[in-house]
Write a protein that holds these residues in place. Structure first.
Motif, mmCIF file in Angstrom:
data_model
loop_
_atom_site.group_PDB
_atom_site.id
_atom_site.type_symbol
_atom_site.label_atom_id
_atom_site.label_comp_id
_atom_site.label_asym_id
_atom_site.label_seq_id
_atom_site.Cartn_x
_atom_site.Cartn_y
_atom_site.Cartn_z
ATOM 1 N N SER A 1 0.622 -1.128 0.202
ATOM 2 C CA SER A 1 0.038 -0.076 -0.079
ATOM 3 C C SER A 1 0.621 1.121 -0.021
ATOM 4 C CB SER A 1 -0.921 -0.070 1.185
ATOM 5 O OG SER A 1 -1.850 -1.072 1.050
ATOM 6 N N LEU A 2 0.367 2.323 -0.569
ATOM 7 C CA LEU A 2 1.170 3.549 -0.744
ATOM 8 C C LEU A 2 0.585 4.588 0.243
ATOM 9 C CD1 LEU A 2 1.747 3.839 -4.643
ATOM 10 C CD2 LEU A 2 3.272 2.733 -2.805
ATOM 11 N N VAL A 3 1.019 5.003 1.184
ATOM 12 C CA VAL A 3 0.460 5.991 2.083
ATOM 13 C C VAL A 3 1.035 7.299 1.959
ATOM 14 C CG1 VAL A 3 0.462 6.519 4.616
ATOM 15 C CG2 VAL A 3 0.172 4.086 3.929
ATOM 16 N N LEU A 4 0.300 8.330 1.282
ATOM 17 C CA LEU A 4 0.731 9.595 1.079
ATOM 18 C C LEU A 4 0.243 10.381 2.208
ATOM 19 C CD1 LEU A 4 -1.093 9.371 -2.564
ATOM 20 C CD2 LEU A 4 1.428 9.672 -1.933
ATOM 21 N N LEU A 5 1.036 11.198 2.545
ATOM 22 C CA LEU A 5 0.970 12.171 3.913
ATOM 23 C C LEU A 5 0.884 13.454 3.273
ATOM 24 C CD1 LEU A 5 4.283 11.039 5.793
ATOM 25 C CD2 LEU A 5 1.934 10.140 6.148
ATOM 26 N N GLN A 6 -0.550 13.746 3.326
ATOM 27 C CA GLN A 6 -1.192 15.018 2.673
ATOM 28 C C GLN A 6 -1.251 16.198 3.251
ATOM 29 O OE1 GLN A 6 -1.482 13.347 -0.288
ATOM 30 N NE2 GLN A 6 -3.511 14.162 -0.573
ATOM 31 N N THR A 7 -0.619 16.171 4.626
ATOM 32 C CA THR A 7 -1.036 17.506 5.513
ATOM 33 C C THR A 7 0.407 17.704 6.465
ATOM 34 O OG1 THR A 7 -2.083 16.598 7.172
ATOM 35 C CG2 THR A 7 -3.434 17.374 5.589
ATOM 36 N N GLU A 8 0.701 18.720 6.999
ATOM 37 C CA GLU A 8 1.495 19.011 7.767
ATOM 38 C C GLU A 8 1.399 18.245 9.050
ATOM 39 O OE1 GLU A 8 5.246 20.253 9.251
ATOM 40 O OE2 GLU A 8 4.359 20.624 7.361
ATOM 41 N N VAL A 9 0.149 18.268 9.535
ATOM 42 C CA VAL A 9 -0.359 17.251 10.816
ATOM 43 C C VAL A 9 0.108 15.635 10.521
ATOM 44 C CG1 VAL A 9 -1.829 16.592 12.121
ATOM 45 C CG2 VAL A 9 -2.122 18.836 11.514
ATOM 46 N N ALA A 10 -0.041 15.062 9.214
ATOM 47 C CA ALA A 10 0.154 13.920 8.942
ATOM 48 C C ALA A 10 1.946 14.001 9.108
ATOM 49 C CB ALA A 10 -0.280 13.770 7.533
ATOM 50 N N TRP A 11 2.644 14.636 8.468
ATOM 51 C CA TRP A 11 3.976 14.541 8.429
ATOM 52 C C TRP A 11 4.607 14.561 9.998
ATOM 53 C CZ3 TRP A 11 7.498 12.839 5.005
ATOM 54 C CH2 TRP A 11 7.106 13.010 3.764
ATOM 55 N N TRP B 1 3.031 13.555 12.596
ATOM 56 C CA TRP B 1 2.734 12.337 13.107
ATOM 57 C C TRP B 1 3.781 11.474 12.775
ATOM 58 C CZ3 TRP B 1 1.835 7.394 12.196
ATOM 59 C CH2 TRP B 1 1.319 6.509 13.355
ATOM 60 N N ALA B 2 4.153 11.086 11.479
ATOM 61 C CA ALA B 2 5.028 10.266 10.920
ATOM 62 C C ALA B 2 6.397 10.701 11.505
ATOM 63 C CB ALA B 2 5.136 10.382 9.547
ATOM 64 N N GLU C 1 6.904 10.204 -3.474
ATOM 65 C CA GLU C 1 6.374 10.818 -2.140
ATOM 66 C C GLU C 1 5.465 10.123 -1.264
ATOM 67 O OE1 GLU C 1 5.011 14.962 -2.202
ATOM 68 O OE2 GLU C 1 6.769 15.482 -3.618
ATOM 69 N N ALA C 2 5.444 8.692 -1.635
ATOM 70 C CA ALA C 2 4.498 7.850 -0.847
ATOM 71 C C ALA C 2 5.288 6.858 -0.019
ATOM 72 C CB ALA C 2 3.423 7.011 -1.771
ATOM 73 N N LEU C 3 4.907 6.531 1.200
ATOM 74 C CA LEU C 3 5.312 5.670 2.014
ATOM 75 C C LEU C 3 4.913 4.391 1.657
ATOM 76 C CD1 LEU C 3 6.900 5.114 4.712
ATOM 77 C CD2 LEU C 3 4.756 5.692 5.930
ATOM 78 N N GLY D 1 -2.613 -1.958 8.884
ATOM 79 C CA GLY D 1 -3.603 -1.932 9.829
ATOM 80 C C GLY D 1 -3.227 -1.159 11.078
ATOM 81 N N PRO D 2 -2.112 -1.664 11.912
ATOM 82 C CA PRO D 2 -1.581 -0.962 13.084
ATOM 83 C C PRO D 2 -1.097 0.579 12.731
ATOM 84 C CG PRO D 2 -0.627 -3.334 13.074
ATOM 85 C CD PRO D 2 -1.560 -2.889 11.606
ATOM 86 N N LEU D 3 -0.585 0.900 11.570
ATOM 87 C CA LEU D 3 -0.455 2.037 11.336
ATOM 88 C C LEU D 3 -1.380 3.058 11.205
ATOM 89 C CD1 LEU D 3 2.016 4.271 10.405
ATOM 90 C CD2 LEU D 3 1.418 3.584 8.051
ATOM 91 N N LEU D 4 -2.575 2.455 10.523
ATOM 92 C CA LEU D 4 -3.772 3.515 10.127
ATOM 93 C C LEU D 4 -4.528 3.462 11.611
ATOM 94 C CD1 LEU D 4 -4.840 2.254 6.750
ATOM 95 C CD2 LEU D 4 -3.634 4.124 7.649
ATOM 96 N N GLU D 5 -4.548 2.597 12.431
ATOM 97 C CA GLU D 5 -5.179 2.483 13.654
ATOM 98 C C GLU D 5 -4.420 3.705 14.648
ATOM 99 O OE1 GLU D 5 -4.985 -1.503 15.288
ATOM 100 O OE2 GLU D 5 -6.534 -2.117 13.877
ATOM 101 N N GLY D 6 -3.418 3.657 14.503
ATOM 102 C CA GLY D 6 -2.622 4.786 15.438
ATOM 103 C C GLY D 6 -2.757 6.088 14.921
ATOM 104 N N MET D 7 -2.826 6.214 13.300
ATOM 105 C CA MET D 7 -3.076 7.587 12.991
ATOM 106 C C MET D 7 -4.398 7.984 13.475
ATOM 107 S SD MET D 7 -1.599 7.190 9.106
ATOM 108 C CE MET D 7 0.488 7.270 8.944
ATOM 109 N N GLN D 8 -5.464 7.232 13.273
ATOM 110 C CA GLN D 8 -6.816 7.365 13.432
ATOM 111 C C GLN D 8 -7.023 7.802 15.057
ATOM 112 O OE1 GLN D 8 -8.487 4.207 11.209
ATOM 113 N NE2 GLN D 8 -9.468 5.585 9.844
ATOM 114 N N ALA D 9 -6.193 6.881 15.937
ATOM 115 C CA ALA D 9 -6.456 6.928 17.350
ATOM 116 C C ALA D 9 -5.893 8.469 17.830
ATOM 117 C CB ALA D 9 -5.613 5.981 18.100
#
Length: 69
Positions: free
Chosen positions: A14-24, A26-27, A41-43, A51-59
């Motif tokens: 999966s390609l994870v694109l960090l779209q915002t400064e907040v996302a960067w 967090w990463a 530019e995709a992780l 799954g664990p990555l997205l769960e942490g982001m959403q949490a």
């Protein structure tokens, strides 16, 4: 408003694109970016780690949109 994270499934990864400064931000706090694999530019994330990555982001309040691939 665009999501903080955009996920695109591309076969076996999966390609994870960090779209915002907040996302960067967090990463930088939760992902070893210097050891991560990138495609442009995709992780690049393996299915077992997504799954664990997205769960942490959403949490932590980030918004995620998942596109099929």
């Amino acid at each position: 408003m665009p999501p903080d994270i955009l996920v695109h499934h591309d076969g076996s990864v999966s390609l994870v694109l960090l779209q915002t400064e907040v996302a960067w931000q967090w990463a930088t706090e939760h992902v070893q970016l210097d050891e991560a694999q990138w495609l442009g530019e995709a992780l690049v994330v393996e299915p077992r780690s997504l799954g664990p990555l997205l769960e942490g982001m959403q949490a932590d309040g980030l918004t995620v949109r998942i596109d099929g691939g």
